[in-house]
Write a protein that holds these residues in place. Structure first.
Motif, PDB file in Angstrom:
ATOM      1  N   GLU A  98      -6.032   5.116   0.711  1.00  0.00           N
ATOM      2  CA  GLU A  98      -5.104   5.840  -0.149  1.00  0.00           C
ATOM      3  C   GLU A  98      -6.570   5.784  -1.173  1.00  0.00           C
ATOM      4  OE1 GLU A  98      -2.309   2.432  -3.465  1.00  0.00           O
ATOM      5  OE2 GLU A  98      -3.353   1.416  -1.182  1.00  0.00           O
ATOM      6  N   SER A  99      -7.462   4.493  -1.310  1.00  0.00           N
ATOM      7  CA  SER A  99      -8.628   5.221  -1.961  1.00  0.00           C
ATOM      8  C   SER A  99      -9.374   6.489  -2.402  1.00  0.00           C
ATOM      9  CB  SER A  99     -10.295   4.977  -1.988  1.00  0.00           C
ATOM     10  OG  SER A  99      -9.390   3.082  -1.816  1.00  0.00           O
ATOM     11  N   ILE A 100      -9.174   7.313  -1.641  1.00  0.00           N
ATOM     12  CA  ILE A 100      -9.714   8.159  -1.344  1.00  0.00           C
ATOM     13  C   ILE A 100      -8.589   9.425  -1.968  1.00  0.00           C
ATOM     14  CG2 ILE A 100     -10.059  10.635   0.025  1.00  0.00           C
ATOM     15  CD1 ILE A 100     -11.300   8.803   2.404  1.00  0.00           C
ATOM     16  N   MET A 101      -7.730   9.096  -1.519  1.00  0.00           N
ATOM     17  CA  MET A 101      -6.026  10.564  -2.113  1.00  0.00           C
ATOM     18  C   MET A 101      -5.871  10.144  -3.175  1.00  0.00           C
ATOM     19  SD  MET A 101      -5.460  12.078   1.034  1.00  0.00           S
ATOM     20  CE  MET A 101      -4.527  13.180  -0.489  1.00  0.00           C
ATOM     21  N   ILE A 102      -6.152   9.018  -3.883  1.00  0.00           N
ATOM     22  CA  ILE A 102      -6.328   8.403  -5.487  1.00  0.00           C
ATOM     23  C   ILE A 102      -7.021   8.737  -6.038  1.00  0.00           C
ATOM     24  CG2 ILE A 102      -5.785   6.779  -7.201  1.00  0.00           C
ATOM     25  CD1 ILE A 102      -3.985   5.784  -5.355  1.00  0.00           C
ATOM     26  N   ILE A 103      -8.448   8.574  -5.639  1.00  0.00           N
ATOM     27  CA  ILE A 103      -9.265   9.488  -6.252  1.00  0.00           C
ATOM     28  C   ILE A 103      -9.754  11.097  -6.388  1.00  0.00           C
ATOM     29  CG2 ILE A 103     -12.223   9.607  -5.632  1.00  0.00           C
ATOM     30  CD1 ILE A 103     -12.570   6.711  -4.260  1.00  0.00           C
ATOM     31  N   ILE A 104      -9.215  11.714  -5.570  1.00  0.00           N
ATOM     32  CA  ILE A 104      -8.944  12.702  -5.637  1.00  0.00           C
ATOM     33  C   ILE A 104      -8.015  13.301  -6.570  1.00  0.00           C
ATOM     34  CG2 ILE A 104      -7.984  15.150  -4.640  1.00  0.00           C
ATOM     35  CD1 ILE A 104      -9.470  13.893  -1.286  1.00  0.00           C
ATOM     36  N   SER A 146     -12.952   3.971  -6.562  1.00  0.00           N
ATOM     37  CA  SER A 146     -14.062   3.959  -5.911  1.00  0.00           C
ATOM     38  C   SER A 146     -14.427   3.655  -5.700  1.00  0.00           C
ATOM     39  CB  SER A 146     -14.553   5.083  -7.029  1.00  0.00           C
ATOM     40  OG  SER A 146     -14.346   5.950  -7.560  1.00  0.00           O
ATOM     41  N   SER A 147     -14.683   1.263  -5.884  1.00  0.00           N
ATOM     42  CA  SER A 147     -14.579   0.522  -6.256  1.00  0.00           C
ATOM     43  C   SER A 147     -13.846   0.220  -4.925  1.00  0.00           C
ATOM     44  CB  SER A 147     -14.320  -0.218  -7.233  1.00  0.00           C
ATOM     45  OG  SER A 147     -15.169  -1.684  -6.718  1.00  0.00           O
ATOM     46  N   SER A 148     -12.766   0.524  -5.149  1.00  0.00           N
ATOM     47  CA  SER A 148     -11.746  -0.033  -3.993  1.00  0.00           C
ATOM     48  C   SER A 148     -12.200   0.983  -2.274  1.00  0.00           C
ATOM     49  CB  SER A 148     -10.359   0.384  -3.651  1.00  0.00           C
ATOM     50  OG  SER A 148      -9.889  -0.930  -4.777  1.00  0.00           O
ATOM     51  N   PHE A 149     -12.886   2.137  -2.896  1.00  0.00           N
ATOM     52  CA  PHE A 149     -13.367   3.093  -1.545  1.00  0.00           C
ATOM     53  C   PHE A 149     -14.499   1.658  -0.905  1.00  0.00           C
ATOM     54  CE2 PHE A 149     -15.986   6.070   0.261  1.00  0.00           C
ATOM     55  CZ  PHE A 149     -15.081   6.493   1.250  1.00  0.00           C
ATOM     56  N   SER A 193       0.692  -1.094   0.129  1.00  0.00           N
ATOM     57  CA  SER A 193      -0.230   0.272   0.652  1.00  0.00           C
ATOM     58  C   SER A 193       0.895   1.304   0.132  1.00  0.00           C
ATOM     59  CB  SER A 193      -0.871   0.001   1.421  1.00  0.00           C
ATOM     60  OG  SER A 193      -1.905  -1.262   0.823  1.00  0.00           O
ATOM     61  N   ALA A 194       1.698   1.218   0.923  1.00  0.00           N
ATOM     62  CA  ALA A 194       2.475   2.366   0.576  1.00  0.00           C
ATOM     63  C   ALA A 194       3.684   2.554  -0.283  1.00  0.00           C
ATOM     64  CB  ALA A 194       4.087   2.279   2.008  1.00  0.00           C
ATOM     65  N   ILE A 195       4.058   1.490  -1.119  1.00  0.00           N
ATOM     66  CA  ILE A 195       4.516   1.679  -2.084  1.00  0.00           C
ATOM     67  C   ILE A 195       3.644   2.227  -3.258  1.00  0.00           C
ATOM     68  CG2 ILE A 195       5.495   0.270  -4.289  1.00  0.00           C
ATOM     69  CD1 ILE A 195       6.518  -1.003  -1.921  1.00  0.00           C
ATOM     70  N   GLU A 196       2.292   1.597  -3.376  1.00  0.00           N
ATOM     71  CA  GLU A 196       1.085   1.858  -4.637  1.00  0.00           C
ATOM     72  C   GLU A 196       0.804   3.155  -4.412  1.00  0.00           C
ATOM     73  OE1 GLU A 196      -2.300  -0.369  -5.762  1.00  0.00           O
ATOM     74  OE2 GLU A 196      -2.482   0.290  -3.984  1.00  0.00           O
ATOM     75  N   ILE A 197       1.347   3.883  -3.662  1.00  0.00           N
ATOM     76  CA  ILE A 197       0.403   5.362  -2.891  1.00  0.00           C
ATOM     77  C   ILE A 197       1.278   6.871  -3.461  1.00  0.00           C
ATOM     78  CG2 ILE A 197       0.744   6.209  -0.766  1.00  0.00           C
ATOM     79  CD1 ILE A 197      -2.028   7.579  -2.356  1.00  0.00           C
ATOM     80  N   PHE A 198       2.556   5.872  -3.146  1.00  0.00           N
ATOM     81  CA  PHE A 198       3.555   6.532  -3.749  1.00  0.00           C
ATOM     82  C   PHE A 198       3.719   7.184  -4.928  1.00  0.00           C
ATOM     83  CE2 PHE A 198       8.487   6.290  -5.166  1.00  0.00           C
ATOM     84  CZ  PHE A 198       8.574   8.108  -4.581  1.00  0.00           C
TER      85      PHE A 198
END
Length: 201
Positions: free
Chosen positions: A108-114, A149-152, A52-57
């Motif tokens: 992570e979901s919220i931040m990537i949606i934004i 959005s689905s992941s959220f 998760s940390a790698i993915e969001i980075f």
């Protein structure tokens, strides 16, 4: 499919799309590790914490590149500091390494949606872009918006329904998420495949 398409056309990718290819490659490794570890121990949580940390980075780096952020290097440094710190704090205070990190996944979901919405917004307000669908960035952000959005929803309600033994929800949610995963990865694969014919942003 996405990984193979990326291997075929990686020489054509700009630096931003190369980041997505690296992310896809790491995702493939993560899925293989998850499969092996789940067979041997039945425990997937530690992999999720690290991945998760790698993915969001990496997604943040892609975002900074596609919006052409003026202070790119500062953004990279902040990402290196912030995302692993959030992951570590979650492990220490909320969800230990042996528990699925739903808190981090929801964040992570919220931040990537934004990021996806803002990335698409920047494309649409750019008067020099006449055909957004010809841009790889358009498709990647659109697919990310759909996927996250689905992941959220999935991770946001995971604990509520999973631990209350709502088997029907579990089956439906897992099946729906799998379908979304397939669409997203096939879509990214097609974006990689047709990349040489697309317009550069």
């Amino acid at each position: 499919f996405a990984f193979i398409s990326g291997i075929i056309n990686v020489k054509y990718f700009d630096s931003a799309t190369q980041i997505i290819f690296v992310l896809i490659s790491i995702t493939l490794i993560e899925e293989l590790l998850n499969y092996v570890i789940s067979i041997r121990t039945g425990q997937k949580a530690p992999i999720y914490h690290i991945y998760s940390a790698i993915e969001i980075f990496l997604t943040t780096i892609y975002f900074l590149k596609t919006i052409k952020f003026k202070y790119y290097r500062i953004g990279v440094v902040m990402s290196v500091l912030i995302w692993p710190s959030f992951g570590l704090l979650n492990i220490i205070y909320f969800q230990p390494i042996n528990v699925i990190n739903t808190n981090m996944l929801v964040l992570e979901s919220i931040m990537i949606i934004i990021m996806a919405l803002y990335g698409l917004y920047r494309i649409f307000i750019n008067d020099s872009i006449h055909k957004p669908t010809q841009l790889p960035e358009f498709w990647i952000w659109t697919l990310f918006l759909m996927y996250w959005s689905s992941s959220f929803f999935f991770w946001g309600f995971f604990k509520i329904f999973h631990f209350k033994n709502q088997h029907y929800f579990n089956l439906t949610a897992y099946s729906f998420q799998e379908i979304v995963n397939i669409i997203a990865y096939v879509g990214i694969g097609l974006t990689f495949y047709y990349y040489p014919k697309m317009t550069k942003y």
